[in-house]
Every structure is written in structure tokens, then in C-alpha cells.
Enzyme design. Structure first.
Site, PDB file in Angstrom:
ATOM      1  CD  GLU A 211      -3.043  -0.992   0.172  1.00 46.27           C
ATOM      2  OE1 GLU A 211      -3.046   0.032  -0.547  1.00 46.27           O
ATOM      3  OE2 GLU A 211      -3.878  -1.900   0.049  1.00 46.27           O
TER       4      GLU A 211
ATOM      5  CG  ASP B 217      -5.593  -7.296  -7.843  1.00 40.98           C
ATOM      6  OD1 ASP B 217      -4.501  -7.515  -7.278  1.00 40.98           O
ATOM      7  OD2 ASP B 217      -6.471  -6.574  -7.332  1.00 40.98           O
TER       8      ASP B 217
ATOM      9  CD  GLU C 151     -14.613  -5.417  -1.181  1.00 41.23           C
ATOM     10  OE1 GLU C 151     -13.528  -5.154  -0.671  1.00 41.23           O
ATOM     11  OE2 GLU C 151     -15.116  -4.696  -2.077  1.00 41.23           O
TER      12      GLU C 151
ATOM     13  CD  GLU D  11     -10.485  -1.547  -7.941  1.00 39.83           C
ATOM     14  OE1 GLU D  11      -9.445  -1.335  -7.293  1.00 39.83           O
ATOM     15  OE2 GLU D  11     -11.632  -1.322  -7.485  1.00 39.83           O
TER      16      GLU D  11
ATOM     17  CB  THR E  55      -2.116  -0.821  -9.550  1.00 40.15           C
ATOM     18  OG1 THR E  55      -3.291  -1.610  -9.345  1.00 40.15           O
ATOM     19  CG2 THR E  55      -1.486  -0.486  -8.205  1.00 40.15           C
TER      20      THR E  55
END
Length: 927
Positions: free
Chosen positions: A147, A294, A388, A406, A492
Site C-alpha cells: 500500500e 490482480d 465486495e 476498478e 495500479t
């Protein structure tokens, strides 16, 4: 999570890397060409409407960013319901989610390049000065390496990239001397100790001040990390090396990627979700394109685009071929086992896979991108947001939605690739839903439950970093942006890195380790720019023709079954036995069961699938005994339906999902515990009575307020400080007697949520609420009332003009509404983790306030809700009839098939104990 360009053409072998300028120009040309093909496909949105929607996005960003700066800065994130900043250690721990917080003004750094994209250059300059003045990167706090890399390091590099661009233009940032880059370099060195492992995979966490493994660091003992955590570093670390000339960052990130590639499962070319950072053993061996993996795939392709290393493209294409071979089941993307890729690992999908259609656009595989995106859009139209997690038959699995970007990202890239105005309408829907359901006075609040419309007190930094960026770019024309977006690649986290880095400071050796491990199919490695004649074969309705069969995919639970059945009918074989159809008294079913695993590999896969379905069916039957959450919506001034509290249901009284909602003003009962005849019946007559939990049974309270003339009741927990933040959903049980005499609805609120209503009564005296199964549309519940029109129309542009005239009223409303905290339905994963009593008749009459405390996993799916139905439609029934007729025909032609002795079902199931335990462990895996 995708790149500004994309597609595949007709090349036949691994391409040599073109100069960055050629790539950028070619990508732009491809997008223009694709767009021109689509102008005839549907009625285009007018320039005026696009500008209006773009301006609406700007206003929404101002609302979110302005409230963060006013109420939260310099904290990492805004808590939009309580109008204050979220500071690590000062709020109850949320577990791993808090690892993104490092006391470094996360939201401000994450928003830097968004300000420039939205043409807020003055605000950007002010924000950069605040970062340089206030942000400290030397805090004694343990943070996530992943993160911190994508949000903070990426944010600083994106800010630096656009700062030097603005400086070159000559109007803004003339004072700038690479200060953000120096901060990024400082942070990069702080992250490097995480890579001190034998494998080169980084530890998942690091202490910003003390690093790894020191006693004061409080980290460094972890053994596992997710694939995405270790494989989503190359863009930021390589950019840092290219900007500064310090090659060590790119070298470390490359080593981690090399190790992951070497450890892929060789026969399937898939990677698992979790890996041991010391041994390289896969800890979780399921594989998909969602959470945990991902952005690993994303960064392989984008590393090729940014760095010009063919080995990254080769690796991506090898993985992509495996994804499309095993994981892609259009329009679904289902996790599989890396060692048995034909076997699904689960029957639900997580929301993070919504980035994948955008990545497929960059790859150039447009058709499956359109299919998956359309399926996701149908889910959103049903629930207003993407849950989710949701099952293959589109029931809610995990109900929360943290305002993830996304899907908006993939919408933007599909529009860029196709020019189809349909995707502008999709973006318009996203804007409307955000304003209608997530907007609160202090920003935008995450959805705690998409089924009830309740909120959660969080506004993650990625909401400002990504959501507004993609939505604005969706509606913007080239002249609306002050720089050429095609000259940059998106990380991302949607941070912008310039493509010219591909030719800058190339001092890292590029050993191609790919071909050492696998024989590559040259036909799989095509150019990334699309040949529009191939992608859109002279048909302006191409995308529409792909979407059309999926329009009802969410409302009908049988399309995938239809495909499987039709294939079985064509081949002449019987379809596999499904758990929902199994009957222990049917000798044919028992014979099929006995053969599973013995005859062939196909039978073995059917057997494992049958076991998994049987486990899920058993779990589902347990869930069906539970009631879903309910909603208490405050609809009086100044709330106007914008505050929604998730309430626990009662196992008695009318079912709010089947009866009309109850609307009325609230009044406290006397005595407050409601355990005896009320002394103030005139106060609660025709109103919704507030009662305190304790001293008697819930049913007794309900009868007492009902006898006093109340039309409903809200029980407020007597445990002061209890909150949905830490407690599972509470379900009120009966008293073990017949409760048919209770005709009024009863709901339960924890103390923290109940105090919101009590504080509102003290402030405004008359408070009106709505008791329902889920939040209702504001226009419907407020019809005929004199209220600000922006509340009804969800038009934020009118909000500043039509706020209540009293400043005190506005402030009080904000203070009270901001304290709303709704029940988190996703705190737990396993039914074993919560105490459930679904049989009130078994409770002892001496128990007080008997209740069932229901965990999230037991509430995620509820067959009583229409949107979660699993029944098949008529089309499926016709196919079932065909199968039945075929079955009868085959039975007649084989009269001796079922004459054998039937093996007892217990004996058959006993052979599967080990596999069943494995599936049960899989079912407990967290997102």
C-alpha cells in the site's frame, strides 16, 4: 488499474520494443481509429451533456477533497460520517486495512496528480507545498509495503511527473526543484529493508522508522505475502531508479518478479494467491484475477510498456493464455486450483476483478472485456454498487462496497477503445449512484451493506486518487486536459508516470529469464496496439451485439447452466449430477455418486465439484434460517433520508421484506425498558417507540408498546458504547411462546447507532424515521415535503445554494448525522466464529433478551430477497424436460444398469472426508 491505450493487432511474433514516442503516438492513433469506427454505433452524447457531467465530477471531487482538507488533514483519511480525520492508533483497529495508514497525510499525497488531471493547478501547487512542509516519513508505525508503494511512493512520483511538466509549461511550479522526488527517494530507501529475504520477495510490512526485525520494529516475523503484494512494485521502483539514477530500486523489484515467475505452476502457468517469502512454497494454491493476484498481472504488461523489456510481455502473455484457458468462463472469472486448473476453487467472485476488462483493453482482447464488464454492470444496476463479493448466480456474498474505482477504470478504457456512447451512459449511472447513495454532508461514505444502503465511516484515499480521475477523463475531450494523457502510463493506483522513462537511465541488466522455463507460442505475442479492422469487423454494433445476450444474466441464474446442458445434449452425454438435484432415495443418483472419482479424470472433477456444491448447499440451508439486516432511515429535517442505520431484525412481528415499510415519528417509552405497561401511552400512540434493551424478553417489550398504540419499535442496546464496528449483526429472538399476536415491526440498534436518534430528538424534538428492509429512494419517501431540491434530485451543484438557512441548524445536523455508524456485516468469515440460535422455541423462558447474533457469512446470502433468487426460469425448465426425456430413453435402452447392489451413501461420503475438510478450509479463506 490500466494504461491509457491498448489493444492487439495482427503481429505474429514477439515484437521488438519501439521508442516510447512511437508507442505513445501509435496508442493515440489506435484509440482515435477505434473511436471513429463507433460513431455510428449509438446516439452520441452531446458535447454539452458531457461537459455537464464532467463539471459534476469536478464538484464531487471538490466535495470530497474539500471536506478532507477541512475536517481531516493532516490525518491520513477522512471519516465522513463523524467529520474527522482517521489517525492510526486513535480509532479502533480495523486490522490489515489500517496498514495503509502511516501518519503521512495519505489522502493528500494520493490526490496530487488527480488535481492536475482535473485542471486544478493552483490547488496542486498549494498541495505540494503542504506535503513538503507537513509530511513526515520517519514515523514509528508499521505499514504495508504494498500500500505504501502504490499510494505514497506512487503518489509522490506522479506528483513529481506532473510538477516538472507544469514547470516546463512556464506558468506554475516555477519554484519546484525535485522536492517530491527527493521525498520519494527517501521513502524508497525506507522500504528497501523489506527485501532482505533469501528469495528476494519483500516482507509484507515494515516499520518506517526502525525497518525490519529489530525489537522496536514490531514486524519482520511474517512468513507469507500475497502475489500482488510482491509483484506490484516494478513500475514505482523502476520509475524511481530512472528518475534518480539509483538502480537499486529497479533491481530489487525485478528480482521479486523473477522469483514469482520461477515459482509459477509449470503445467498450468498460474500463480497462487499467497506465497512463503522464505521458501517460495505456495501457501494458498487457488488462482484468479481478483484480490491477492490482480495487479501482478497488470504490472507485467505495464512494465513492458514503460521499460521496454520483452521478457515482461512474454510472461504476461503466458499467464494470460492460462487465464483465458482456465479462469475465464465468460462472462465470469472464477478462481481455480493451480495444480488442477479445470476445478473451480470457489463459486464467488470479488469486486477487485473489475479492473480486468480494462487490462484486457490494453492487451487488445476486446470481446471478453465487453462481456465481463457488462456482467458487472448488471450486478451494479441491481445493487447500485458492486458488492465486495458475489456468487456465480449473482447473490451477495460480501455486502460492503468501499467505493472501489476498478469498474469506473474499465469503463473508461472500454470507451477509449470502442468510442461506444453506451459507456458514457454507464459512467453517468456511476455518478448518479455516488451522489444518491454515498454522498453525505462531509464527503462520500463507503457502503456497509449494498442491500440496505447503510454507510460506513470511511473514505479511502484511492477514491480520490482513482475514481474522480477516471470519471473525469471519461467525459473529457482532449482540449479539456492541460497535457497529453497519452504520454503517461497509469499505475495500479492511477498515478501517472511518463513513458519517456523507457529511454532514461537504462543501467539495469535485462536478462530474459522467460524462455529458460517454457516453450512459448509465438502466436500469443501480438502487438499491443489494436488493428481496428480485426477488433471491429466493419460492424458499428459490434460491442452491442456482445452485450445484448448478457442483459438479463443477473436476473436469470441459469445462463451458465444452459451452456453446460446444451453442450451435454450435443455430445449425447448426461450432464453432471448437481448437489441441488441429488436425492438419496434415487438409485441412479447413488450409482453416479459411486462412480465419481473411479472412472476417469472427468468423473473425478465432477465428484469434487459435487462435494463443493454439497458443502455450499448445506451452508446455504443454515443461512436460510437467518433473517437479513434491516434499515432505519432518518427522513426528517435536516437528514432527509441521507442517514441510514443498519438494524438487527426480529424473529417475530411482520417481515419488512414482505410488508410495507413503517413510517412515523419516534418517542421514548416510559418505563424506558418497556417491561411493564407504559405510563405514557399518549406519547407513543401512532408513533415508533424507543425502548432500552434489558430486564425482560424482546417479545414482552413489543407487546407492551403495541398495547399502548405504537406502530413500531426500536430497541436500543443498554451496553453503553456497543457499536457495529466491533459486533456482528444482532437478531432478536422470541420468548419461546406463540408470537403471532405481535403485529408491529421491531428492530434493534446498538448503543452507538441508537444515540444518533436520541441526539436528534434532543436537538430537533420531532424526528421521523422509516423502518424497512433496505434504504428507500429519497424522492419517494419525501414526496410532497418542502425540502431542498438537491436532496431529491441528487444534484450536488444546487447544494451550496439551497442549504438550510440557519448556520446553527446546518452545524447541528452535520454533527449529529456525522456520528452515524452502521453495522458491519462482513466482520467474520466462518459460521463457527459466531454464536447463532435460529430456534427461539428452544430458549428457556427465564432468559432475558434472547437473541441470535448472526455473523456476516451467514447473512451474505438470503433466499428471501428477490435479487438473490436461485430459481430457474422457463427456458431452463424446457432444457430440464429435454434431459428428463433423454434420461427416460436411456433407461429404457439399458434395463440392467440399475440392477446392481447400491453402495450406502455413508460409505461413499466416508471416502471423501479429507477432500471435504479441504473444501471447508477453502471456504474460510478471506478476501
Amino acid at each position: 488499474m490500466s494504461e491509457a491505450g491498448g489493444g492487439r493487432g495482427s503481429g505474429s511474433s514477439v515484437p521488438q520494443r519501439a521508442p516510447w514516442s512511437l508507442v505513445a503516438a501509435t496508442a493515440a492513433l489506435c484509440l482515435v481509429s477505434a473511436t471513429s469506427v463507433w460513431t455510428a454505433g449509438a446516439a452520441p452524447m452531446s458535447r454539452e451533456e458531457k461537459q455537464k457531467l464532467g463539471n459534476q465530477v469536478l464538484e464531487m471531487f471538490d466535495h470530497a477533497y474539500g471536506n478532507y482538507m477541512e475536517h481531516a488533514y493532516p490525518a491520513d483519511e477522512l471519516m465522513p460520517l463523524t467529520c474527522r480525520g482517521r489517525v492510526r492508533g486513535q480509532e479502533p483497529s480495523r486490522g490489515d486495512v489500517d496498514d495503509a495508514l502511516g501518519k503521512f497525510s495519505l489522502t493528500l499525497i494520493d490526490s496530487l496528480d488527480t488535481l492536475v488531471v482535473l485542471n486544478k493547478t493552483k490547488e496542486f501547487e498549494d498541495a505540494v507545498r503542504k506535503v513538503l512542509r507537513d509530511v513526515n516519513l520517519d514515523n514509528d508505525v508499521v505499514v504495508s509495503v504494498f500500500e505504501t508503494n502504490i499510494r505514497v511512493l506512487g503518489g509522490l512520483l506522479g506528483g513529481h511527473s506532473l510538477a516538472i511538466m507544469l514547470k516546463e509549461k512556464g506558468e506554475y511550479m516555477q519554484w519546484y526543484s525535485d522536492e517530491l522526488l527527493q521525498m520519494a527517494k527517501q521513502l524508497g530507501y525506507k522500504l528497501l529493508p523489506a527485501f532482505n529475504t533469501t528469495s528476494g520477495l519483500p516482507y509484507p510490512r515494515i516499520n518506517l522508522k526502525f525497518g525490519i526485525r529489530k525489537p522496536e520494529a514490531r514486524t519482520g516475523t511474517e512468513t507469507d505475502t500475497c502475489t500482488a503484494c510482491a509483484g506490484t512494485l516494478i513500475l514505482e521502483f523502476a520509475a524511481l531508479s530512472r528518475f534518480t539514477g539509483a538502480t537499486i530500486f529497479e533491481e530489487y523489484a525485478r528480482k521479486a518478479l523473477d522469483f514469482l515467475w520461477e515459482k509459477r505452476q509449470r503445467s498450468s502457468n498460474l500463480v497462487g494467491v499467497t506465497i512463503n517469502i522464505h521458501t517460495g512454497d505456495w501457501v494458498r494454491k487457488d488462482s484468479g484475477v481478483g484480490a491477492g493476484i490482480d495487479s501482478y498481472y497488470e504490472y507485467l504488461l505495464k512494465a513492458y510498456v514503460l521499460l521496454g523489456d520483452d521478457s515482461f510481455l512474454e510472461r504476461f502473455n503466458t499467464h494470460y493464455d492460462a487465464i483465458m484457458r482456465y479462469i475465464s468462463q465468460p462472462p465470469l472469472l472464477l478462481d481455480v486450483h493451480i495444480h488442477k486448473p479445470m476445478l473451480n476453487a470457489r463459486t464467488w467472485m470479488d469486486a477487485l476483478l473489475a479492473f480486468f476488462p480494462g487490462l484486457q483493453v490494453l492487451k487488445g482482447d476486446i470481446r471478453p472485456a465487453i462481456e465481463t464488464h457488462e456482467m458487472l454492470y448488471q450486478v451494479i444496476k441491481k445493487h447500485n454498487f458492486l458488492p465486495e463479493a458475489f456468487t456465480t448466480d449473482f447473490r451477495v456474498h460480501w455486502a460492503q462496497h468501499p467505493l472501489r474505482p476498478e469498474f469506473a477504470e474499465s469503463t473508461y478504457f472500454l470507451y477509449k477503445a470502442t468510442g461506444d456512447p453506451y459507456y458514457l451512459e454507464v459512467g453517468k449511472t456511476l455518478i448518479e449512484n455516488l451522489n444518491k447513495y454515498a454522498r453525505v454532508p462531509c464527503g462520500f461514505a463507503a457502503m456497509k451493506d449494498v442491500r440496505t444502503g447503510s454507510h460506513e465511516d470511511r473514505m479511502d484515499s484511492f477514491f480520490l486518487a482513482e475514481m474522480f480521475k477516471y470519471l473525469y477523463l471519461l467525459f473529457a475531450d482532449k482540449e479539456d486536459i492541460i497535457f497529453d494523457i497519452e504520454d503517461y502510463i497509469f499505475t495500479t493506483e492511477a498515478h501517472l508516470l511518463p513513458l519517456w522513462l523507457s529511454t532514461t537511465n537504462q543501467r539495469v541488466s535485462k536478462k530474459n529469464t522467460t524462455s529458460e522455463y517454457t516453450e512459448l507460442d509465438d502466436s500469443n505475442f501480438d502487438w499491443t496496439c489494436p488493428n481496428t479492422q480485426i477488433l471491429f469487423p466493419n460492424d458499428p454494433l459490434y460491442a452491442q451485439s456482445i452485450r445484448e445476450p448478457l442483459k438479463n444474466v443477473v436476473d436469470k441464474s441459469c445462463p451458465r447452466g444452459i451452456i453446460r446442458v446444451e453442450e451435454s445434449l450435443r455430445s449425447g452425454a448426461k450432464p453432471p449430477l448437481r448437489a441441488r438435484d441429488f436425492m438419496a432415495t434415487n438409485p441412479e443418483h447413488l450409482e453416479i455418486l459411486k462412480k465419481m472419482g473411479a472412472a476417469s479424470s472427468i468423473d473425478a472433477e465432477d465428484g469434487l465439484r459435487f462435494m463443493q456444491e454439497m458443502i455450499e448447499l448445506s451452508s446455504q440451508q443454515q443461512k436460510e434460517q437467518q433473517l437479513p439486516p434491516r434499515a432505519v432511515q432518518i427522513i426528517s429535517h435536516p437528514f432527509f433520508g441521507r442517514v441510514v442505520l443498519t438494524a438487527g431484525p426480529a424473529q417475530f412481528g411482520p417481515d419488512l421484506s414482505k410488508h410495507k415499510e413503517t413510517r412515523g415519528f419516534v418517542a421514548s417509552s416510559k418505563p424506558y425498558n418497556g417491561c411493564s405497561e407504559l405510563t405514557n401511552p399518549e406519547a407513543v400512540m401512532g408513533k415508533i417507540a424507543l425502548i432500552q434493551r434489558g430486564q425482560c424478553m424482546f417479545a414482552e417489550k413489543a407487546r407492551n408498546i403495541q398495547n399502548a398504540g405504537a406502530i413500531g419499535g426500536i430497541v436500543i442496546d443498554d451496553n453503553e458504547g456497543s457499536s457495529s464496528d466491533t459486533a456482528p449483526l444482532f437478531q432478536m429472538a422470541g420468548d419461546g411462546k406463540d408470537t403471532d399476536d405481535i403485529k408491529i415491526p421491531m428492530l434493534f440498534l446498538f448503543s452507538k447507532e441508537g444515540s444518533i436518534i436520541l441526539d436528534a430528538i434532543r436537538e430537533y424534538e420531532e424526528v421521523e424515521v422509516l423502518l424497512s428492509d433496505k434504504a428507500k429512494d429519497r424522492a419517494a419517501i419525501l414526496k410532497g415535503k418542502m425540502i431542498p431540491s438537491y436532496i431529491i434530485n441528487s444534484n450536488p451543484e444546487m447544494e451550496n445554494e439551497e442549504q438550510p438557512s440557519s448556520e446553527n441548524d446546518s452545524q447541528s445536523a452535520e454533527q449529529i448525522a456525522s456520528r452515524s455508524q452502521e453495522i458491519d456485516l462482513v466482520d467474520q468469515e466462518s459460521p463457527e466464529e459466531s454464536s447463532v440460535n435460529s430456534h427461539p422455541e428452544s430458549l428457556s423462558p427465564v432468559d432475558t433478551d434472547s437473541a441470535a447474533s448472526v455473523s456476516s457469512s451467514e447473512q451474505d446470502s438470503n433466499p428471501t430477497e428477490n435479487h438473490e433468487t436461485t430459481s430457474l426460469d422457463g427456458e431452463c425448465t424446457d432444457l430440464d424436460n429435454q434431459l428428463q426425456e433423454q434420461s427416460e430413453t436411456e433407461e429404457d435402452s439399458n434395463p440392467n444398469v440399475w440392477g446392481k447392489k447400491v453402495q450406502p451413501i455413508d460409505s461413499i461420503l466416508a471416502d471423501w472426508n479429507e477432500d471435504i475438510e479441504a473444501f471447508e478450509m477453502m471456504d474460510k479463506d478471506e478476501l
